[in-house]
Design a protein around this motif. Structure first.
Motif, PDB file in Angstrom:
ATOM      1  N   ARG A   1      -1.192 -49.951  -6.228  1.00 22.06           N
ATOM      2  CA  ARG A   1      -1.539 -51.025  -7.164  1.00 22.06           C
ATOM      3  C   ARG A   1      -0.537 -51.147  -8.308  1.00 22.06           C
ATOM      4  NH1 ARG A   1      -8.100 -50.100  -7.054  1.00 22.06           N
ATOM      5  NH2 ARG A   1      -8.502 -51.587  -5.351  1.00 22.06           N
ATOM      6  N   THR A   2       0.102 -50.050  -8.691  1.00 20.80           N
ATOM      7  CA  THR A   2       1.075 -50.135  -9.782  1.00 20.80           C
ATOM      8  C   THR A   2       2.473 -50.495  -9.288  1.00 20.80           C
ATOM      9  OG1 THR A   2       1.536 -47.761  -9.717  1.00 20.80           O
ATOM     10  CG2 THR A   2      -0.192 -48.501 -11.221  1.00 20.80           C
TER      11      THR A   2
ATOM     12  N   PHE B   1       1.792 -53.722  -0.604  1.00 21.85           N
ATOM     13  CA  PHE B   1       0.701 -54.579  -0.142  1.00 21.85           C
ATOM     14  C   PHE B   1      -0.462 -53.669   0.249  1.00 21.85           C
ATOM     15  CE2 PHE B   1      -1.214 -57.434   3.156  1.00 21.85           C
ATOM     16  CZ  PHE B   1      -1.494 -58.497   2.308  1.00 21.85           C
ATOM     17  N   ILE B   2      -1.701 -54.062  -0.049  1.00 19.57           N
ATOM     18  CA  ILE B   2      -2.871 -53.221   0.204  1.00 19.57           C
ATOM     19  C   ILE B   2      -3.838 -53.971   1.103  1.00 19.57           C
ATOM     20  CG2 ILE B   2      -4.819 -52.005  -0.841  1.00 19.57           C
ATOM     21  CD1 ILE B   2      -3.076 -51.949  -3.459  1.00 19.57           C
ATOM     22  N   VAL B   3      -4.261 -53.289   2.174  1.00 25.54           N
ATOM     23  CA  VAL B   3      -5.231 -53.859   3.100  1.00 25.54           C
ATOM     24  C   VAL B   3      -6.407 -52.904   3.225  1.00 25.54           C
ATOM     25  CG1 VAL B   3      -5.677 -54.637   5.459  1.00 25.54           C
ATOM     26  CG2 VAL B   3      -3.419 -55.021   4.427  1.00 25.54           C
ATOM     27  N   HIS B   4      -7.594 -53.415   2.976  1.00 29.77           N
ATOM     28  CA  HIS B   4      -8.824 -52.664   3.199  1.00 29.77           C
ATOM     29  C   HIS B   4      -9.351 -53.095   4.567  1.00 29.77           C
ATOM     30  CE1 HIS B   4      -9.144 -51.370  -1.054  1.00 29.77           C
ATOM     31  NE2 HIS B   4      -8.472 -52.489  -1.253  1.00 29.77           N
ATOM     32  N   ALA B   5      -9.177 -52.244   5.566  1.00 35.34           N
ATOM     33  CA  ALA B   5      -9.625 -52.546   6.932  1.00 35.34           C
ATOM     34  C   ALA B   5     -10.993 -51.888   7.115  1.00 35.34           C
ATOM     35  CB  ALA B   5      -8.635 -52.024   7.947  1.00 35.34           C
TER      36      ALA B   5
ATOM     37  N   PHE C   1      -5.965 -53.356  14.101  1.00 31.12           N
ATOM     38  CA  PHE C   1      -5.141 -54.434  14.657  1.00 31.12           C
ATOM     39  C   PHE C   1      -5.853 -55.210  15.761  1.00 31.12           C
ATOM     40  CE2 PHE C   1      -1.890 -51.836  12.691  1.00 31.12           C
ATOM     41  CZ  PHE C   1      -0.991 -52.766  12.218  1.00 31.12           C
ATOM     42  N   TYR C   2      -6.758 -54.557  16.492  1.00 31.29           N
ATOM     43  CA  TYR C   2      -7.340 -55.197  17.664  1.00 31.29           C
ATOM     44  C   TYR C   2      -8.252 -56.360  17.278  1.00 31.29           C
ATOM     45  CZ  TYR C   2      -9.726 -56.186  21.955  1.00 31.29           C
ATOM     46  OH  TYR C   2     -10.225 -56.841  23.041  1.00 31.29           O
ATOM     47  N   ALA C   3      -7.940 -57.545  17.779  1.00 30.24           N
ATOM     48  CA  ALA C   3      -8.748 -58.762  17.588  1.00 30.24           C
ATOM     49  C   ALA C   3      -8.936 -59.122  16.115  1.00 30.24           C
ATOM     50  CB  ALA C   3     -10.090 -58.644  18.309  1.00 30.24           C
ATOM     51  N   THR C   4      -7.972 -58.733  15.268  1.00 29.25           N
ATOM     52  CA  THR C   4      -7.962 -59.149  13.862  1.00 29.25           C
ATOM     53  C   THR C   4      -6.641 -59.874  13.604  1.00 29.25           C
ATOM     54  OG1 THR C   4      -6.814 -57.226  12.893  1.00 29.25           O
ATOM     55  CG2 THR C   4      -9.199 -57.006  13.275  1.00 29.25           C
ATOM     56  N   ASP C   5      -6.464 -60.367  12.403  1.00 29.29           N
ATOM     57  CA  ASP C   5      -5.188 -61.014  12.081  1.00 29.29           C
ATOM     58  C   ASP C   5      -4.277 -60.080  11.284  1.00 29.29           C
ATOM     59  OD1 ASP C   5      -6.443 -61.070   9.586  1.00 29.29           O
ATOM     60  OD2 ASP C   5      -5.854 -63.134   9.154  1.00 29.29           O
ATOM     61  N   LEU C   6      -4.519 -58.764  11.346  1.00 29.75           N
ATOM     62  CA  LEU C   6      -3.727 -57.818  10.560  1.00 29.75           C
ATOM     63  C   LEU C   6      -2.237 -57.902  10.885  1.00 29.75           C
ATOM     64  CD1 LEU C   6      -3.504 -55.586   8.475  1.00 29.75           C
ATOM     65  CD2 LEU C   6      -4.085 -53.935  10.266  1.00 29.75           C
ATOM     66  N   ASP C   7      -1.883 -57.937  12.161  1.00 28.87           N
ATOM     67  CA  ASP C   7      -0.468 -58.005  12.536  1.00 28.87           C
ATOM     68  C   ASP C   7       0.199 -59.240  11.920  1.00 28.87           C
ATOM     69  OD1 ASP C   7       1.738 -56.954  14.494  1.00 28.87           O
ATOM     70  OD2 ASP C   7       1.623 -59.112  14.837  1.00 28.87           O
ATOM     71  N   LEU C   8      -0.422 -60.380  12.085  1.00 30.05           N
ATOM     72  CA  LEU C   8       0.112 -61.623  11.536  1.00 30.05           C
ATOM     73  C   LEU C   8       0.203 -61.560  10.017  1.00 30.05           C
ATOM     74  CD1 LEU C   8       0.992 -64.590  11.969  1.00 30.05           C
ATOM     75  CD2 LEU C   8      -1.428 -65.200  11.884  1.00 30.05           C
ATOM     76  N   LEU C   9      -0.839 -61.060   9.391  1.00 35.06           N
ATOM     77  CA  LEU C   9      -0.878 -60.934   7.935  1.00 35.06           C
ATOM     78  C   LEU C   9       0.276 -60.074   7.421  1.00 35.06           C
ATOM     79  CD1 LEU C   9      -2.548 -61.415   5.291  1.00 35.06           C
ATOM     80  CD2 LEU C   9      -3.750 -59.299   5.862  1.00 35.06           C
TER      81      LEU C   9
ATOM     82  N   PHE D   1      -9.105 -58.207  -5.098  1.00 35.33           N
ATOM     83  CA  PHE D   1      -8.471 -59.291  -4.352  1.00 35.33           C
ATOM     84  C   PHE D   1      -7.417 -59.996  -5.201  1.00 35.33           C
ATOM     85  CE2 PHE D   1     -12.600 -58.881  -2.168  1.00 35.33           C
ATOM     86  CZ  PHE D   1     -12.121 -58.600  -0.899  1.00 35.33           C
ATOM     87  N   GLY D   2      -6.306 -60.265  -4.575  1.00 40.02           N
ATOM     88  CA  GLY D   2      -5.207 -60.952  -5.237  1.00 40.02           C
ATOM     89  C   GLY D   2      -4.075 -61.133  -4.256  1.00 40.02           C
ATOM     90  N   PRO D   3      -2.901 -61.515  -4.747  1.00 36.80           N
ATOM     91  CA  PRO D   3      -1.797 -61.800  -3.831  1.00 36.80           C
ATOM     92  C   PRO D   3      -1.265 -60.572  -3.081  1.00 36.80           C
ATOM     93  CG  PRO D   3      -1.075 -61.981  -6.116  1.00 36.80           C
ATOM     94  CD  PRO D   3      -2.560 -61.788  -6.140  1.00 36.80           C
ATOM     95  N   ARG D   4      -1.548 -59.355  -3.558  1.00 37.98           N
ATOM     96  CA  ARG D   4      -1.038 -58.157  -2.889  1.00 37.98           C
ATOM     97  C   ARG D   4      -2.156 -57.220  -2.425  1.00 37.98           C
ATOM     98  NH1 ARG D   4       3.722 -58.456  -0.786  1.00 37.98           N
ATOM     99  NH2 ARG D   4       4.221 -56.280  -1.076  1.00 37.98           N
TER     100      ARG D   4
END
Length: 191
Positions: free
Chosen positions: A48-49, A53-57, A109-117, A94-97
């Motif tokens: 965060r500092t 990029f941060i993803v909560h899966a 990754f399976y059946a999500t848009d994580l790869d594209l994101l 939530f925000g741009p990163r």
């Protein structure tokens, strides 16, 4: 020779940091799971500092609907249920990163848009943390590697109620899919 990824090209992927695994009396709780929380929080604070990029899966199933996974496992992590809630202090900002990706299978990754994101954000390296090493972490690491991402799974940020399977999974990740750095090395990757 390619240049190493920058912090801006690095994503911290938190996998299933939810009550089901971390709150006593929940169905998927095991005593060693909470040992991962402090190391994960250090990485989250660092990400965060920095410009990471941060993803909560998070695993979430649709309430009242059938799901193939329920043939092997009892109903769990249904949208809005207590076991699907974030561990306090690990909710997304939530925000741009920073964002959330919901999943219905082990791999983020399976059946999500994580790869594209990740590709749209220019990400080349993923630091994968959370539970359980031999299930969701291994599946996510394998799919990340298959997709061409550099994979880091810091040893202190994951474990399992089956320690021998966690050890075997980390060995396979180190040997075939990426690296298993120390917490300090992972923090450096996010600086």
């Amino acid at each position: 020779m390619t240049t190493p990824p920058t912090t801006a090209q690095t994503a911290l992927v938190l996998v299933d940091v939810i009550a089901s695994f971390y709150r006593p009396l929940e169905a998927n709780y095991y005593p060693d799971a909470p040992l991962t929380l402090d190391p994960i929080h250090l990485l989250l604070d660092q990400a965060r500092t920095s410009d990471a990029f941060i993803v909560h899966a998070v695993e979430r199933h649709r309430a009242g609907l059938e799901d193939f996974e329920f043939a092997k496992l009892p109903r769990h992590h249904q949208e809005g249920s207590a076991d699907a809630a974030y561990v306090p202090g690990f909710e997304p900002v939530f925000g741009p990163r920073e964002t959330e990706v919901t999943k219905r299978r082990f791999s983020a990754f399976y059946a999500t848009d994580l790869d594209l994101l990740l590709r749209e954000q220019g990400i080349r390296r993923v630091v994968i943390v959370g539970v359980k090493t031999n299930v969701c972490i291994r599946a996510t690491a394998q799919d990340a590697f298959a997709g061409g991402f550099e994979v880091l799974v810091p040893r202190e940020t994951t474990n399992s109620n089956r320690p021998h399977l966690a050890a075997a999974s980390l060995e396979d990740i180190e040997r075939y899919m990426g690296s298993v750095p120390t917490l300090d090395e992972a923090l450096d990757a996010l600086r």
